[in-house]
Design an enzyme around this catalytic site. Structure first.
Site, mmCIF file in Angstrom:
data_model
loop_
_atom_site.group_PDB
_atom_site.id
_atom_site.type_symbol
_atom_site.label_atom_id
_atom_site.label_comp_id
_atom_site.label_asym_id
_atom_site.label_seq_id
_atom_site.Cartn_x
_atom_site.Cartn_y
_atom_site.Cartn_z
ATOM 1 N N ARG A 1 2.642 6.024 -3.275
ATOM 2 C CA ARG A 1 3.759 6.838 -3.742
ATOM 3 C C ARG A 1 3.966 6.708 -5.250
ATOM 4 N NH1 ARG A 1 4.204 5.653 1.458
ATOM 5 N NH2 ARG A 1 5.417 6.954 2.911
ATOM 6 N N LYS B 1 -3.865 6.469 14.978
ATOM 7 C CA LYS B 1 -4.037 5.820 13.675
ATOM 8 C C LYS B 1 -5.510 5.917 13.274
ATOM 9 C CE LYS B 1 0.066 4.303 12.366
ATOM 10 N NZ LYS B 1 0.596 4.572 11.011
ATOM 11 N N ASP C 1 2.202 -0.568 12.029
ATOM 12 C CA ASP C 1 0.878 -1.024 11.591
ATOM 13 C C ASP C 1 0.589 -2.464 11.977
ATOM 14 O OD1 ASP C 1 0.030 1.364 10.443
ATOM 15 O OD2 ASP C 1 1.014 0.920 8.536
ATOM 16 N N LYS D 1 0.816 -1.216 0.000
ATOM 17 C CA LYS D 1 0.000 0.000 0.000
ATOM 18 C C LYS D 1 0.853 1.270 0.000
ATOM 19 C CE LYS D 1 -2.640 1.165 3.559
ATOM 20 N NZ LYS D 1 -3.712 1.666 4.448
ATOM 21 N N ARG E 1 -8.864 12.398 12.694
ATOM 22 C CA ARG E 1 -7.433 12.233 12.921
ATOM 23 C C ARG E 1 -6.697 13.567 12.822
ATOM 24 N NH1 ARG E 1 -5.387 7.293 9.343
ATOM 25 N NH2 ARG E 1 -3.518 7.638 10.622
#
Length: 450
Positions: A33, A354, A327, A28, A129
């Site tokens: 990117r 997160k 993660d 991901k 967030r």
């Protein structure tokens, strides 16, 4: 409520051995990117193996909104005709980044030094967030941001019309913040310098170099010093996205806790800034091996073989390892429940901000399923009961967080009673084939009537 529709309740039931090959999706981080750097390049960037989860698809839509030509050719093959550094057009509509903190923060960085205005929003989770951690350093370039109280989305950014280079020390380990500053530095004259005391995933640095940017990394007393020379002409590339080590965590860890399992996960990216989970699992005594180790597209890659490991023990995870596995802590906490003794995880404050407060979400769900968990602001400890002793039987809450949802579904594969989940819909943001892939290995994860 799922981030993209009605809730999808699920149940995971103890199963027989998990066996076979787990072909997990593309990485991901690299997928995001690839699209963004392709949009900032001259020419056509060709991408194979792109993760087609909702998070990445939202980034693709955003790049179209900023003027790049982004085409889906099917089968994970995409192309991006870029507009060049500083070539972003002002979008006509609000940029909706869905559930993706990575997407919105990197895109903010990419547009922050162009003289355009854009408004960003997301789902309920993303809109809660903190964005100041990115907009504060972007303001040093001359970018202005106006959002809701607490620096939350929806938020409008006015890009700098005359950007200046920045020297920035990242206050907390965050690849998203570092990457946003570097992407902003692309369209600023002179040298932008980013210093991080603790190394975070370095895909942005590797890929910027691959696209032709002048970028160096040195180790100094203050940490990693990354220097980017602004206003380069990035050149389109051909990118083969390696498989995502974060997604691989789920079939790998399931195999470790389900009796008789033997699962091979081929072609996983093992960038040292991403592989902390697998080092930790081996430290706990997991039967986890690397096969066919190789380098593809500048990234280390290997096939991971995971076998049932009934004798794992709890350890203290070194805090300096946190950035390389941030993660994966939700999934690690599930493995820790089946190990013997305490698994202590310090230095993980980042988990509090997160997609959800991941410490609280996992601690609550594990406790409801009969596991003792202690936690503080930047640490937590899971007391494992050993194989065959985890009760299960609870209803867990996903909090619109894909990793929380998948972690609890893996938990139920080895508990004494089934584990239920309020909403598996968020899984599609990063791992849309999770259910089918796990079923092919032998797992019993079912969707329940709403």
């Amino acid at each position: 409520m799922s981030s993209h529709g009605a809730p999808i309740p699920m149940t995971s039931t103890a199963c027989g051995p998990l066996t076979g090959r787990a072909e997990v999706p593309g990485d991901k981080s690299i997928s995001h990117r690839s699209l963004i750097l392709g949009a900032l390049s001259i020419g056509e960037t060709k991408i194979s193996g792109l993760l087609e989860g909702q998070d990445v698809l939202d980034t693709a839509k955003a790049m179209r909104a900023f003027g790049a030509e982004v085409t889906d050719h099917g089968g994970g093959n995409w192309s991006v005709h870029g507009v060049g550094v500083g070539g972003f057009a002002e979008p006509d509509q609000v940029i909706d980044c869905g559930n993706s903190g990575t997407g919105v923060r990197l895109i903010m960085g990419a547009m922050a030094t162009s003289p355009i205005t854009a408004t960003f929003t997301g789902d309920a989770s993303l809109n809660g967030r903190p964005m100041a951690r990115v907009t504060d350093p972007l303001s040093l370039f001359g970018c202005e941001a106006v959002g809701r109280e607490g620096g939350r989305l929806p938020m409008t950014l006015v890009g700098a019309s005359q950007p200046v280079p920045v020297n920035y020390v990242v206050p907390v380990p965050s690849a998203q913040v570092k990457s946003a500053v570097l992407l902003a530095g692309l369209n600023a004259p002179g040298k932008t310098i980013v210093i991080e005391a603790e190394a975070t995933r370095d895909h942005t640095e590797r890929m910027l170099a691959g696209f032709g940017a002048e970028i160096t990394t040195e180790i100094a007393d203050a940490g990693r010093v990354i220097t980017l020379t602004g206003q380069p002409e990035l050149t389109a590339q051909t990118i083969d996205v390696p498989r995502d080590p974060s997604s691989a965590a789920f079939p790998v860890c399931a195999a470790l806790i389900v009796p008789g399992s033997d699962v091979l996960v081929p072609g996983i990216g093992l960038n040292p800034t991403r592989a902390g989970l697998y080092t930790t699992l081996r430290d706990m005594g997991a039967d986890l091996t690397y096969e066919n180790e190789r380098v593809e597209g500048g990234e280390p890659v290997a096939d991971l073989r995971a076998r049932f490991s009934p004798d794992m023990v709890g350890i203290t995870v070194p805090p300096e390892r946190a950035a390389s596995m941030i993660d994966e802590y939700p999934m690690l906490s599930v493995v820790a429940a089946f190990a013997k003794g305490d698994t202590h995880m310090p230095g993980v404050r980042e988990l509090r901000v997160k997609e959800s407060d991941r410490i609280d979400a996992m601690a609550t769900g594990l406790r409801d399923n009969g596991i003792t968990v202690k936690d503080g602001e930047d640490w937590w400890t899971v007391t494992g009961l050993g194989h065959g002793n985890v009760p299960g039987g609870a209803l867990c809450v996903s909090h619109l967080d894909h990793r929380i949802a998948m972690s609890f579904m893996v938990l139920g594969m080895a508990t004494n009673a089934p584990v239920r989940l309020d909403d598996g819909g968020p899984i599609a943001t990063s791992f849309p084939i999770f259910e089918g892939l796990m079923a092919d290995l032998g797992a019993q994860v079912t969707r329940d009537p709403a």
